[in-house]
Design a protein around this motif. Structure first.
Motif, PDB file in Angstrom:
ATOM      1  N   ALA A  37      43.588  42.220  24.015  1.00  0.00           N
ATOM      2  CA  ALA A  37      42.266  41.830  24.506  1.00  0.00           C
ATOM      3  C   ALA A  37      42.247  40.343  24.858  1.00  0.00           C
ATOM      4  O   ALA A  37      41.666  39.940  25.862  1.00  0.00           O
ATOM      5  N   ASP A  38      42.912  39.543  24.044  1.00  0.00           N
ATOM      6  CA  ASP A  38      42.965  38.100  24.307  1.00  0.00           C
ATOM      7  C   ASP A  38      43.661  37.805  25.637  1.00  0.00           C
ATOM      8  O   ASP A  38      43.239  36.909  26.383  1.00  0.00           O
ATOM      9  N   ALA A  39      44.743  38.551  25.918  1.00  0.00           N
ATOM     10  CA  ALA A  39      45.466  38.353  27.175  1.00  0.00           C
ATOM     11  C   ALA A  39      44.571  38.677  28.363  1.00  0.00           C
ATOM     12  O   ALA A  39      44.597  37.976  29.386  1.00  0.00           O
ATOM     13  N   PHE A  40      43.762  39.718  28.216  1.00  0.00           N
ATOM     14  CA  PHE A  40      42.842  40.062  29.300  1.00  0.00           C
ATOM     15  C   PHE A  40      41.774  38.984  29.475  1.00  0.00           C
ATOM     16  O   PHE A  40      41.465  38.574  30.595  1.00  0.00           O
ATOM     17  N   LEU A  41      41.214  38.510  28.363  1.00  0.00           N
ATOM     18  CA  LEU A  41      40.168  37.494  28.442  1.00  0.00           C
ATOM     19  C   LEU A  41      40.675  36.206  29.079  1.00  0.00           C
ATOM     20  O   LEU A  41      39.917  35.496  29.745  1.00  0.00           O
ATOM     21  N   THR A  42      41.958  35.908  28.891  1.00  0.00           N
ATOM     22  CA  THR A  42      42.546  34.719  29.502  1.00  0.00           C
ATOM     23  C   THR A  42      42.476  34.800  31.022  1.00  0.00           C
ATOM     24  O   THR A  42      42.287  33.785  31.713  1.00  0.00           O
ATOM     25  N   GLU A  43      42.619  36.017  31.560  1.00  0.00           N
ATOM     26  CA  GLU A  43      42.618  36.224  33.009  1.00  0.00           C
ATOM     27  C   GLU A  43      41.242  36.590  33.562  1.00  0.00           C
ATOM     28  O   GLU A  43      41.004  36.508  34.767  1.00  0.00           O
ATOM     29  N   HIS A  44      40.339  36.999  32.674  1.00  0.00           N
ATOM     30  CA  HIS A  44      39.055  37.524  33.126  1.00  0.00           C
ATOM     31  C   HIS A  44      38.190  36.458  33.786  1.00  0.00           C
ATOM     32  O   HIS A  44      38.160  35.308  33.367  1.00  0.00           O
ATOM     33  N   ASN A  45      37.497  36.869  34.849  1.00  0.00           N
ATOM     34  CA  ASN A  45      36.471  36.037  35.466  1.00  0.00           C
ATOM     35  C   ASN A  45      35.401  36.946  36.049  1.00  0.00           C
ATOM     36  O   ASN A  45      35.619  38.155  36.221  1.00  0.00           O
ATOM     37  N   GLN A  46      34.242  36.378  36.350  1.00  0.00           N
ATOM     38  CA  GLN A  46      33.107  37.175  36.795  1.00  0.00           C
ATOM     39  C   GLN A  46      33.300  37.784  38.179  1.00  0.00           C
ATOM     40  O   GLN A  46      32.514  38.636  38.597  1.00  0.00           O
ATOM     41  N   GLU A  47      34.326  37.351  38.901  1.00  0.00           N
ATOM     42  CA  GLU A  47      34.577  37.881  40.240  1.00  0.00           C
ATOM     43  C   GLU A  47      35.443  39.135  40.199  1.00  0.00           C
ATOM     44  O   GLU A  47      35.658  39.782  41.224  1.00  0.00           O
ATOM     45  N   MET A  48      35.969  39.479  39.027  1.00  0.00           N
ATOM     46  CA  MET A  48      36.828  40.669  38.917  1.00  0.00           C
ATOM     47  C   MET A  48      36.059  41.911  39.343  1.00  0.00           C
ATOM     48  O   MET A  48      34.898  42.091  38.982  1.00  0.00           O
ATOM     49  N   ALA A  49      36.739  42.784  40.081  1.00  0.00           N
ATOM     50  CA  ALA A  49      36.129  44.043  40.521  1.00  0.00           C
ATOM     51  C   ALA A  49      37.072  45.187  40.163  1.00  0.00           C
ATOM     52  O   ALA A  49      38.285  45.016  40.131  1.00  0.00           O
ATOM     53  N   GLY A  50      36.499  46.345  39.894  1.00  0.00           N
ATOM     54  CA  GLY A  50      37.312  47.505  39.524  1.00  0.00           C
ATOM     55  C   GLY A  50      36.808  48.096  38.233  1.00  0.00           C
ATOM     56  O   GLY A  50      35.598  48.182  38.007  1.00  0.00           O
ATOM     57  N   CYS A  51      37.734  48.501  37.352  1.00  0.00           N
ATOM     58  CA  CYS A  51      37.328  49.039  36.066  1.00  0.00           C
ATOM     59  C   CYS A  51      38.349  48.679  34.997  1.00  0.00           C
ATOM     60  O   CYS A  51      39.456  48.215  35.295  1.00  0.00           O
ATOM     61  N   LEU A  52      37.970  48.895  33.764  1.00  0.00           N
ATOM     62  CA  LEU A  52      38.789  48.530  32.615  1.00  0.00           C
ATOM     63  C   LEU A  52      39.124  49.789  31.823  1.00  0.00           C
ATOM     64  O   LEU A  52      38.227  50.524  31.405  1.00  0.00           O
ATOM     65  N   GLY A  63      39.197  47.016  20.918  1.00  0.00           N
ATOM     66  CA  GLY A  63      38.551  47.353  22.176  1.00  0.00           C
ATOM     67  C   GLY A  63      37.043  47.196  22.103  1.00  0.00           C
ATOM     68  O   GLY A  63      36.403  46.729  23.050  1.00  0.00           O
ATOM     69  N   LEU A  64      36.468  47.579  20.960  1.00  0.00           N
ATOM     70  CA  LEU A  64      35.023  47.440  20.784  1.00  0.00           C
ATOM     71  C   LEU A  64      34.599  45.982  20.791  1.00  0.00           C
ATOM     72  O   LEU A  64      33.558  45.619  21.362  1.00  0.00           O
ATOM     73  N   GLU A  65      35.398  45.130  20.170  1.00  0.00           N
ATOM     74  CA  GLU A  65      35.085  43.700  20.151  1.00  0.00           C
ATOM     75  C   GLU A  65      35.191  43.101  21.551  1.00  0.00           C
ATOM     76  O   GLU A  65      34.396  42.242  21.935  1.00  0.00           O
ATOM     77  N   LEU A  66      36.184  43.569  22.316  1.00  0.00           N
ATOM     78  CA  LEU A  66      36.323  43.096  23.695  1.00  0.00           C
ATOM     79  C   LEU A  66      35.125  43.533  24.522  1.00  0.00           C
ATOM     80  O   LEU A  66      34.588  42.751  25.321  1.00  0.00           O
ATOM     81  N   GLN A  67      34.693  44.772  24.338  1.00  0.00           N
ATOM     82  CA  GLN A  67      33.512  45.259  25.055  1.00  0.00           C
ATOM     83  C   GLN A  67      32.298  44.374  24.758  1.00  0.00           C
ATOM     84  O   GLN A  67      31.566  43.980  25.674  1.00  0.00           O
ATOM     85  N   LYS A  68      32.094  44.048  23.491  1.00  0.00           N
ATOM     86  CA  LYS A  68      30.968  43.198  23.092  1.00  0.00           C
ATOM     87  C   LYS A  68      31.091  41.815  23.722  1.00  0.00           C
ATOM     88  O   LYS A  68      30.114  41.257  24.235  1.00  0.00           O
ATOM     89  N   ASN A  69      32.315  41.259  23.697  1.00  0.00           N
ATOM     90  CA  ASN A  69      32.562  39.939  24.269  1.00  0.00           C
ATOM     91  C   ASN A  69      32.223  39.919  25.752  1.00  0.00           C
ATOM     92  O   ASN A  69      31.547  39.012  26.247  1.00  0.00           O
TER      93      ASN A  69
END
Length: 204
Positions: A37-52, A63-69
């Motif tokens: 989840a941390d690796a994903f958050l490092t790359e995540h930005n509000q412009e991302m499109a698609g699905c997780l 996964g639940l903590e990432l969803q909340k974040n």
């Protein structure tokens, strides 16, 4: 700028990540994997499109903590959870908090593909709606304070005579305000104006 729609796969099991990326690639869907989840958050930005596509149980951040974040960040990425049998109650809870679906292990490739196809269609419609909403908000921000005052009264359904009295102006000036509002909001009628205002005030 056209968004690139990707399936973002977050799973600590390399074999699972790799096989899912290959599966999606085989049907022409671009995907990228993340080991945590941390690796994903490092790359995540509000412009991302698609699905997780997200494993519900992982070392470190779950996964639940990432969803909340992501929810706290205002992310609009729809989430598909991958769960084991014991995780089903957790997955149901995740659905209540906005996840699109959960797939229980072991799952058939086609089951996951069908779910991803449906979710990506939802993501594209949601993305288009968000773009439309942004344009409406930009148009609203271009209005003068006086035009915003007139817009509020128009949206409440008041006739020109009443608006003129409430604003202390002539009916002709109200008519001019109405025409300017339609022009700036890029609509052709009062009904269409109300529709875009509802979109601007929507939570999605």
């Amino acid at each position: 700028m056209t968004a690139e729609f990707l399936v973002h796969i977050v799973d600590d099991d390399f074999a699972v990540r790799d096989s899912l990326v290959e599966l999606l690639d085989s049907v022409g869907i671009k995907a990228v994997g993340y080991e945590s989840a941390d690796a994903f958050l490092t790359e995540h930005n509000q412009e991302m499109a698609g699905c997780l596509v997200l494993d519900i149980r992982m070392p470190g951040m779950s996964g639940l903590e990432l969803q909340k974040n992501l929810k706290e960040q205002g992310s609009t990425l729809p989430i598909i959870f991958i769960t084991g049998h014991a995780d089903v109650p957790m997955a149901i809870e995740a659905i209540k908090h906005g996840a699109i679906e959960f797939i229980q292990k072991p799952f058939r490739d086609q089951e996951l593909l069908d779910c991803i196809h449906t979710t990506m269609e939802y993501a594209k419609k949601s993305y288009d709606k968000n773009i439309e909403k942004k344009l409406v908000l930009d148009n609203l921000n271009s209005l003068t304070d006086r035009e915003k005052e007139a817009l509020e009264l128009v949206s409440e359904g008041h006739p020109n005579k009443v608006i003129a009295s409430m604003m202390g102006i002539s009916q002709r000036t109200v008519e001019n305000h109405r025409a300017k509002l339609l022009e700036k909001m890029n609509v052709k009628s009062t009904a269409a104006l109300i529709k875009v205002l509802l979109l601007a005030n929507s939570s999605q």
